[in-house]
Design an enzyme around this catalytic site. Structure first.
Site, PDB file in Angstrom:
ATOM      1  N   GLU A  82       0.825  -1.215   0.000  1.00 33.86           N
ATOM      2  CA  GLU A  82       0.000   0.000   0.000  1.00 33.86           C
ATOM      3  C   GLU A  82       0.860   1.267   0.000  1.00 33.86           C
ATOM      4  OE1 GLU A  82      -2.803  -0.003  -0.913  1.00 33.86           O
ATOM      5  OE2 GLU A  82      -4.020  -1.599  -0.056  1.00 33.86           O
ATOM      6  N   HIS A 165     -12.292  -1.967   4.020  1.00 30.67           N
ATOM      7  CA  HIS A 165     -10.854  -2.246   4.035  1.00 30.67           C
ATOM      8  C   HIS A 165     -10.191  -1.910   5.384  1.00 30.67           C
ATOM      9  CE1 HIS A 165      -6.764  -1.712   1.766  1.00 30.67           C
ATOM     10  NE2 HIS A 165      -6.619  -2.278   2.954  1.00 30.67           N
TER      11      HIS A 165
HETATM   12 ZN   LIG Z   1      -4.886  -2.820   3.953  1.00 28.12          ZN
END
Ligand SMILES: [Zn+2]
Length: 226
Positions: A82, A165
């Protein structure tokens, strides 16, 4: 060829990232290799946690250094999946020194409702977190999630929920980004427990206006609600 950053600074920031990771892990905010933590090294570079490593068992010499402008890896192993979300925050907000992404359970539970968090429930949350944007679900690890997160940020944003998420918290230090994650998790627990009780008292418009005035005039903090 030497490294393009001071190794002493890399060592001290990386050690602090390890401490923050251990505190997150102890609080149950990151199962397996969940979550990622980053901090600015200088205007052009960030230090970020590597991919696939437990946040409770990281090594200070195993952190990654990544360029803010193009995301290229300068030093270390494969960085967090990420990293684009972190980079989008640093590009959008030059005052931000640290970013934490987590799947802290209560915050993530609320994020999985797909609904914005209710406001005007608790004064501490209004003062310390302010408005918490909800980014609609986008596939994790993609540029689309990074773009959506960057768009959701305002100059006053302290915390964001990523739909279905998890969380993103930001701050002028790692300590602040972690404190905001802890406050967000605590606030989401409160809201979930109120939902179970089936009752939730909202602060009145006058009470909210008073609180926002205190925030602005006494604390010198901005808020999206003016
Ligand atoms: Zn995540």
């Amino acid at each position: 060829m030497g490294l393009p950053f001071p190794i002493d600074l890399y060592d001290s920031i990386s050690s602090e990232i390890c401490r923050v990771g251990e505190r997150m892990w102890r609080q149950g905010f990151c199962a397996g290799s969940d979550g990622n933590i980053s901090a600015r090294l200088d205007d052009d570079l960030i230090i970020i946690t590597p991919s696939g490593v437990s946040k409770g068992d990281m090594r200070a010499d195993g952190m990654c250094v990544v360029r803010v402008d193009d995301g290229s890896l300068i030093h270390g192993p494969h960085p967090s999946s990420e990293r684009a979300v972190h980079l989008a925050v640093y590009r959008a907000r030059h005052d931000v020194e640290a970013v934490i992404h987590s799947h802290a359970p209560r915050s993530t539970a609320w994020a999985c409702t797909g609904e914005p968090l209710p406001e005007g429930i608790h004064p501490e949350a209004e003062l310390l977190l302010g408005r918490i944007p909800l980014v609609p679900y986008v596939t994790p690890g993609t540029g689309l999630l990074a773009e959506a997160t960057g768009r959701a940020l305002t100059p006053h944003t302290a915390a964001i929920l990523l739909g279905s998420h998890g969380t993103v918290t930001v701050g002028d230090s790692l300590e602040t980004a972690l404190a905001r994650l802890e406050m967000l998790e605590s606030y989401c627990r409160l809201v979930i427990e109120l939902s179970l009780l089936g009752r939730m008292r909202r602060l009145s418009d006058a009470e909210m206006a008073d609180l926002l005035r205190l925030k602005r005039e006494t604390w010198g903090m901005g808020d999206d609600r003016g």
